[in-house]
Design a protein around this motif. Structure first.
Motif, mmCIF file in Angstrom:
data_model
loop_
_atom_site.group_PDB
_atom_site.id
_atom_site.type_symbol
_atom_site.label_atom_id
_atom_site.label_comp_id
_atom_site.label_asym_id
_atom_site.label_seq_id
_atom_site.Cartn_x
_atom_site.Cartn_y
_atom_site.Cartn_z
ATOM 1 N N LEU A 43 87.961 -18.041 34.534
ATOM 2 C CA LEU A 43 87.090 -16.872 34.431
ATOM 3 C C LEU A 43 85.982 -17.101 33.411
ATOM 4 O O LEU A 43 84.830 -16.686 33.622
ATOM 5 N N GLY A 44 86.303 -17.770 32.318
ATOM 6 C CA GLY A 44 85.290 -18.098 31.316
ATOM 7 C C GLY A 44 84.232 -19.044 31.873
ATOM 8 O O GLY A 44 83.023 -18.876 31.626
ATOM 9 N N MET A 45 84.671 -20.040 32.637
ATOM 10 C CA MET A 45 83.731 -20.974 33.250
ATOM 11 C C MET A 45 82.845 -20.265 34.266
ATOM 12 O O MET A 45 81.643 -20.554 34.371
ATOM 13 N N ALA A 46 83.419 -19.330 35.012
ATOM 14 C CA ALA A 46 82.629 -18.571 35.993
ATOM 15 C C ALA A 46 81.557 -17.742 35.284
ATOM 16 O O ALA A 46 80.417 -17.657 35.764
ATOM 17 N N THR A 47 81.887 -17.170 34.146
ATOM 18 C CA THR A 47 80.920 -16.386 33.378
ATOM 19 C C THR A 47 79.767 -17.262 32.904
ATOM 20 O O THR A 47 78.590 -16.897 33.043
ATOM 21 N N LYS A 48 80.092 -18.435 32.379
ATOM 22 C CA LYS A 48 79.048 -19.357 31.912
ATOM 23 C C LYS A 48 78.201 -19.852 33.073
ATOM 24 O O LYS A 48 76.977 -19.983 32.956
ATOM 25 N N LEU A 49 78.832 -20.127 34.202
ATOM 26 C CA LEU A 49 78.099 -20.586 35.375
ATOM 27 C C LEU A 49 77.154 -19.494 35.880
ATOM 28 O O LEU A 49 76.015 -19.787 36.280
ATOM 29 N N LEU A 50 77.589 -18.264 35.857
ATOM 30 C CA LEU A 50 76.728 -17.164 36.277
ATOM 31 C C LEU A 50 75.502 -17.067 35.376
ATOM 32 O O LEU A 50 74.372 -16.898 35.858
ATOM 33 N N ASP A 51 75.706 -17.203 34.075
ATOM 34 C CA ASP A 51 74.570 -17.193 33.142
ATOM 35 C C ASP A 51 73.600 -18.335 33.463
ATOM 36 O O ASP A 51 72.375 -18.148 33.459
ATOM 37 N N HIS A 52 74.150 -19.517 33.744
ATOM 38 C CA HIS A 52 73.325 -20.673 34.099
ATOM 39 C C HIS A 52 72.565 -20.408 35.401
ATOM 40 O O HIS A 52 71.379 -20.751 35.521
ATOM 41 N N ALA A 53 73.238 -19.800 36.367
ATOM 42 C CA ALA A 53 72.602 -19.497 37.647
ATOM 43 C C ALA A 53 71.429 -18.537 37.459
ATOM 44 O O ALA A 53 70.361 -18.724 38.074
ATOM 45 N N ILE A 54 71.601 -17.548 36.632
ATOM 46 C CA ILE A 54 70.518 -16.584 36.380
ATOM 47 C C ILE A 54 69.304 -17.303 35.804
ATOM 48 O O ILE A 54 68.164 -17.068 36.221
ATOM 49 N N ASP A 55 69.558 -18.225 34.872
ATOM 50 C CA ASP A 55 68.453 -18.997 34.287
ATOM 51 C C ASP A 55 67.768 -19.882 35.322
ATOM 52 O O ASP A 55 66.538 -19.930 35.400
ATOM 53 N N LEU A 56 68.558 -20.604 36.132
ATOM 54 C CA LEU A 56 67.977 -21.491 37.139
ATOM 55 C C LEU A 56 67.169 -20.718 38.179
ATOM 56 O O LEU A 56 66.086 -21.153 38.591
ATOM 57 N N LEU A 57 67.690 -19.590 38.602
ATOM 58 C CA LEU A 57 67.010 -18.806 39.625
ATOM 59 C C LEU A 57 65.732 -18.153 39.100
ATOM 60 O O LEU A 57 64.813 -17.871 39.869
ATOM 61 N N ALA A 58 65.662 -17.948 37.801
ATOM 62 C CA ALA A 58 64.455 -17.363 37.206
ATOM 63 C C ALA A 58 63.331 -18.385 37.090
ATOM 64 O O ALA A 58 62.162 -18.014 36.956
ATOM 65 N N ASP A 59 63.672 -19.659 37.175
ATOM 66 C CA ASP A 59 62.690 -20.739 37.041
ATOM 67 C C ASP A 59 62.166 -21.126 38.426
ATOM 68 O O ASP A 59 62.894 -21.706 39.239
ATOM 69 N N ALA A 60 60.910 -20.819 38.698
ATOM 70 C CA ALA A 60 60.317 -21.112 40.004
ATOM 71 C C ALA A 60 60.229 -22.613 40.268
ATOM 72 O O ALA A 60 60.096 -23.032 41.423
ATOM 73 N N ASP A 61 60.313 -23.430 39.247
ATOM 74 C CA ASP A 61 60.200 -24.886 39.401
ATOM 75 C C ASP A 61 61.549 -25.586 39.536
ATOM 76 O O ASP A 61 61.609 -26.818 39.488
ATOM 77 N N THR A 62 62.625 -24.835 39.721
ATOM 78 C CA THR A 62 63.947 -25.444 39.847
ATOM 79 C C THR A 62 63.985 -26.321 41.090
ATOM 80 O O THR A 62 63.557 -25.925 42.174
ATOM 81 N N ASP A 63 64.479 -27.527 40.908
ATOM 82 C CA ASP A 63 64.580 -28.516 41.977
ATOM 83 C C ASP A 63 65.578 -28.053 43.043
ATOM 84 O O ASP A 63 66.649 -27.528 42.710
ATOM 85 N N PRO A 64 65.273 -28.246 44.323
ATOM 86 C CA PRO A 64 66.208 -27.856 45.389
ATOM 87 C C PRO A 64 67.582 -28.520 45.266
ATOM 88 O O PRO A 64 68.596 -27.903 45.602
#
Length: 102
Positions: A43-64
């Motif tokens: 559950l802790g890893m899922a929380t950290k991954l969600l935070d990372h996902a929010i950051d990646l999705l906010a970056d328009a230049d994220t690599d496919p």
């Protein structure tokens, strides 16, 4: 005979990908504590991954390729989280039926 409702779904699968279950009356036993700890880590890893996902999705230049890897990781985290929720739900359900009065 132990029913599926009396078994605890563990937060990992066997080598063939099938669910693993624990049959015990000792919620404080070694295997129960190990399962509790692994659930907490998942559950802790899922929380950290969600935070990372929010950051990646906010970056328009994220690599496919990074988005594909993120999707794979999120799917794994969701699978683990659903297994934890299912296990805890089954245990809550069995406790509520154990404590009913007539």
């Amino acid at each position: 005979m132990t029913t599926l409702r009396e078994l605890r779904l563990l937060p990992w699968t066997g080598p063939d990908g099938k669910p693993c279950f624990l049959s015990t009356d000792d919620n404080g036993g070694h295997m129960s504590r190990l399962a509790d700890n692994i659930e907490s880590v998942q559950l802790g890893m899922a929380t950290k991954l969600l935070d990372h996902a929010i950051d990646l999705l906010a970056d328009a230049d994220t690599d496919p390729d990074d988005l594909r890897l993120l999707t794979k990781d999120l799917a794994g985290a969701l699978r683990d989280t659903l297994r934890v929720a299912t296990s805890r739900g089954q245990r809550l359900s069995s406790r509520s039926t154990d404590h009913r009065s007539c």
